[in-house]
Design an enzyme around this catalytic site. Structure first.
Site, PDB file in Angstrom:
ATOM      1  N   CYS A 193     -33.192 -55.150   0.385  1.00 18.18           N
ATOM      2  CA  CYS A 193     -34.595 -55.456   0.632  1.00 18.18           C
ATOM      3  C   CYS A 193     -35.379 -54.174   0.831  1.00 18.18           C
ATOM      4  CB  CYS A 193     -34.715 -56.354   1.851  1.00 18.18           C
ATOM      5  SG  CYS A 193     -34.034 -57.957   1.495  1.00 18.18           S
ATOM      6  N   GLU A 216     -12.815 -24.943  -1.024  1.00 16.46           N
ATOM      7  CA  GLU A 216     -12.790 -26.317  -0.531  1.00 16.46           C
ATOM      8  C   GLU A 216     -13.571 -27.274  -1.431  1.00 16.46           C
ATOM      9  OE1 GLU A 216     -12.714 -25.022   4.171  1.00 16.46           O
ATOM     10  OE2 GLU A 216     -14.608 -25.542   3.217  1.00 16.46           O
TER      11      GLU A 216
HETATM   12  N1  LLP Z   1     -16.546 -27.298   2.712  1.00 14.18           N
HETATM   13  C1  LLP Z   1     -17.508 -27.459   3.628  1.00 14.18           C
HETATM   14  C2  LLP Z   1     -17.486 -26.658   4.842  1.00 14.18           C
HETATM   15  C3  LLP Z   1     -18.529 -28.394   3.412  1.00 14.18           C
HETATM   16  O1  LLP Z   1     -19.481 -28.544   4.308  1.00 14.18           O
HETATM   17  C4  LLP Z   1     -18.520 -29.170   2.233  1.00 14.18           C
HETATM   18  C5  LLP Z   1     -19.547 -30.165   1.993  1.00 14.18           C
HETATM   19  C6  LLP Z   1     -17.492 -28.969   1.311  1.00 14.18           C
HETATM   20  C7  LLP Z   1     -16.514 -28.025   1.577  1.00 14.18           C
HETATM   21  C8  LLP Z   1     -17.358 -29.767   0.038  1.00 14.18           C
HETATM   22  O2  LLP Z   1     -18.449 -29.633  -0.807  1.00 14.18           O
HETATM   23  P1  LLP Z   1     -18.369 -30.208  -2.304  1.00 14.18           P
HETATM   24  O3  LLP Z   1     -17.411 -29.351  -3.063  1.00 14.18           O
HETATM   25  O4  LLP Z   1     -17.897 -31.615  -2.213  1.00 14.18           O
HETATM   26  O5  LLP Z   1     -19.771 -30.117  -2.788  1.00 14.18           O
HETATM   27  N2  LLP Z   1     -23.377 -35.760   0.887  1.00 14.18           N
HETATM   28  C9  LLP Z   1     -23.833 -34.701  -0.004  1.00 14.18           C
HETATM   29  C10 LLP Z   1     -22.966 -33.491   0.048  1.00 14.18           C
HETATM   30  C11 LLP Z   1     -22.819 -32.923   1.428  1.00 14.18           C
HETATM   31  C12 LLP Z   1     -21.754 -31.905   1.422  1.00 14.18           C
HETATM   32  C13 LLP Z   1     -21.488 -31.400   2.782  1.00 14.18           C
HETATM   33  N3  LLP Z   1     -20.465 -30.421   2.834  1.00 14.18           N
HETATM   34  C14 LLP Z   1     -23.917 -35.257  -1.430  1.00 14.18           C
HETATM   35  O6  LLP Z   1     -23.720 -36.440  -1.603  1.00 14.18           O
HETATM   36  O7  LLP Z   1     -24.228 -34.530  -2.358  1.00 14.18           O
END
Ligand code: LLP
Length: 463
Positions: A391, A320
C-alpha cells in the site's frame, strides 16, 4: 545507485525526465548473460531454466515470489575470487549480502572466509560449522555480549571500529586470558560509488576511526599498548557498487602511509591490510563489472607499489566482497497479477511481491532489469514499471524496463541480480510473508530458507 531527490507518493511518475531509460533490446527474449546467473538459459519451449529446471516447475513447487539461487554459480564465483587472490591473500565473503546455513557450508567447502556484522550472523556462521578462525567480526556498535561470544568462540579477527571498542575488546579478551587478533577500521577520506569517488578532507560518517587529525595513529598507539589485543592490521571499506579502482588506489595509499608511520613510531610492521568490499555487479546491460582476477591484480599492484615507495614489506591483503559473489547468482521469480496500461505514459505491471522482498529500488533508486520467463514472445516491446502489492506508490521493483506487449496475468517474470541485499533486507511490511530462497543445482532444487507463514507472524505477536 545514485539517490535522486523525488517526492514519494502518488505523483511519482510525474517527476520522471524524458528519455531517462534506454531503448529496448533488439530481442526481449534474449537473456543478457551479464545480469543472469550462469546456468540460466531458455529451453526448447522458450521458458527460462536454471540449473536445468524450468521456472514453471519452480513456481509450481515453491510458489511465488521466490528467490531462486544458482548454487553452481555461487560456488564458481567463490572459487574465482579465491583463485584470483591466491594463497597469499584472504577473501572474506560479506555475510550481510545474504547469509544462510547452506551458504556458510558452501563458503567453507570452497575455501572462503566469512565477515559477519552481528550476533545473528555470527550464530548462523558458527552453527553451520564455519571454523571460528575463518570469521571476521565487524560492526560499529557491537554489544558486550556479542564481543564476549566472538572472543569465546575464537574468531579470527575483530575489526575495531571506535576508541571505546578498543578498550572493550581488550578488556573482554584479557578476562578470558587471550590476545584477540584485531584490525582497526579507518576512514580514509574516500567514498566511492559506481563510477565515481570523492576524496574528502574528513569523514562525516559513523564507521571507523579517521586517518585525518592523527586519530587512527592514536588508535594504533592504544591498541598496541593493551595486553588483550594482537593488532594484525588496518581495515578500510570505501563504498558500494564500485567499478572504478581509483577510490581503492587512494585508500590503499593512505592505509600504507599509516603503516609506514606505525613502523617509524613503534618499530612494528603490521602484517595485514583489508581493503573491504564494494565491488560492483551488473544490474542492467549498461553495467560493466570487472572480473575477480582483474580486481585482484589491480589491488595487489597498488599495494605493492605503495609499499615499495614506503620501503615496507608488502602486507597480506584481504578483501570482503558480498554483492560481487552472491548478487548475480539469484533472481526473484514473480507472477504477474495485473497489467494497467496508461496511454502515453507506461504500463504498470503488478507482481505478487514488491518492496518487502526488494527495498533497494525504493531506498537507493536502484536500477534492475526484468524479463518474461515463462515463455517467449514476439510481441512489440512496451515500457513497463514493475510494481509490488504494497500500500504505497513508491513500491517499485523495476522503475523502467521493456516487456512484451502481450504480457498477461499469470505470466511469470523474473528480476535478475537480486542475490545481494534483497532477502537480507526483506521486511514484513503490510504483514507480507518473506519469500523462500530456493537453491538449484544440477537438476535439483531445495529450499535453503523457507517461506514465512502466517503462523510465523502470529508467533511473534504475543497478543
Ligand atoms: N565490508 C564491509 C566492512 C562493509 O561494510 C560491506 C558492506 C562489505 C564488506 C560488503 O560490500 P559489498 O561487496 O557487498 O558491496 N544495502 C546496500 C549495501 C550496504 C553495504 C554495507 N556494507 C545495498 O543494498 O546496496
Amino acid at each position: 545507485m545514485s539517490r535522486s531527490a523525488h517526492p514519494a507518493g502518488p505523483r511519482h511518475a510525474d517527476v520522471l525526465t524524458e528519455g531517462h531509460y534506454s531503448a529496448p533490446a533488439a530481442d526481449l527474449n534474449v537473456l543478457d548473460e551479464k545480469v543472469w546467473a550462469r546456468t540460466v538459459t531458455r529451453d526448447a519451449d522458450g521458458a527460462l531454466t536454471v540449473g536445468g529446471i524450468a521456472v514453471a516447475r519452480l513456481a509450481e513447487e515453491f510458489g511465488t515470489p521466490a528467490y531462486i539461487l544458482d548454487e553452481t554459480d555461487f560456488r564458481a564465483r567463490c572459487r574465482a575470487w579465491a583463485d584470483a587472490f591466491g594463497p597469499d591473500a584472504d577473501v572474506f565473503y560479506a555475510g550481510k549480502a545474504f547469509l544462510s546455513r547452506a551458504v556458510v557450508r558452501w563458503l567453507k567447502e570452497e575455501g572462503l572466509n566469512l565477515d559477519v556484522c552481528s550476533g545473528g550472523e555470527l550464530t548462523t556462521a558458527l552453527d553451520a560449522g564455519m571454523p571460528a578462525e575463518r570469521i571476521a567480526f565487524h560492526g560499529n556498535n557491537k554489544s558486550v555480549a556479542e564481543i564476549e561470544r566472538a572472543v569465546r568462540a575464537g574468531v579470527g579477527r575483530i575489526v575495531l571500529d571506535s576508541f571505546q571498542e578498543i578498550v572493550r575488546v581488550a578488556h573482554i579478551a584479557q578476562r578470558h586470558g587471550i590476545r584477540q587478533r584485531v584490525q582497526i577500521r579507518v576512514t580514509v577520506g574516500v567514498e566511492a560509488h559506481t563510477h565515481e569517488f570523492i576524496a574528502t578532507a574528513h569523514e562525516d560518517q559513523k564507521f571507523g576511526i579517521a586517518l585525518a587529525g592523527g586519530q587512527a595513529a592514536e588508535a594504533v598507539r592504544r591498541a598496541l599498548s593493551l595486553d588483550g589485543l594482537d593488532l594484525i592490521g588496518i581495515h578500510s571499506h570505501i563504498g558500494s557498487q564500485i567499478f572504478d579502482m581509483a577510490g581503492f588506489e587512494v585508500s590503499a595509499r593512505r592505509v600504507v602511509q599509516l603503516l609506514a608511520e606505525v613502523r617509524d613510531e613503534h618499530g612494528v610492521e603490521l602484517p595485514e591490510i583489508d581493503l573491504g568490499g564494494g565491488l560492483g555487479i551488473a544490474y542492467t546491460s549498461e553495467d560493466d563489472p570487472r572480473e575477480p582476477h582483474e580486481i585482484a591484480k589491480a589491488l595487489s599492484d597498488i599495494v605493492t607499489r605503495e609499499c615499495e615507495a614506503a620501503k615496507l614489506r608488502t602486507p597480506r591483503i584481504s578483501v570482503e566482497p558480498g554483492r560481487a559473489i552472491v548478487g548475480p547468482t539469484a533472481f526473484t521469480l514473480y507472477e504477474v497479477g495485473t497489467v494497467k496500461p496508461l496511454e502515453g505514459l507506461r504500463t504498470y505491471v503488478s507482481v505478487d511481491g514488491g518492496m518487502s522482498d526488494n527495498i533497494r529500488t525504493a531506498l537507493y533508486d536502484a536500477e534492475y532489469s526484468v524479463a518474461l520467463v515463462s515463455r517467449t514472445s514476439d510481441a512489440e516491446p512496451m515500457l513497463v514499471r514493475v510494481v509490488g502489492k504494497h500500500c504505497e506508490s513508491g513500491d517499485i521493483v523495476v522503475k523502467d524496463a521493456f516487456l512484451p506487449a502481450d504480457l498477461a496475468p499469470g505470466d511469470l517474470i523474473a528480476v535478475p541480480a537480486t542475490g545481494a541485499y534483497c532477502r537480507s533486507m526483506a521486511s514484513n511490511y503490510n504483514h507480507a510473508l518473506r519469500p523462500p530462497v530456493v537453491a538449484v543445482r544440477d537438476g535439483g532444487a531445495r529450499v535453503i530458507v523457507r517461506r514465512e507463514t502466517e503462523e510465523d507472524l502470529l508467533r511473534l505477536d504475543v497478543g
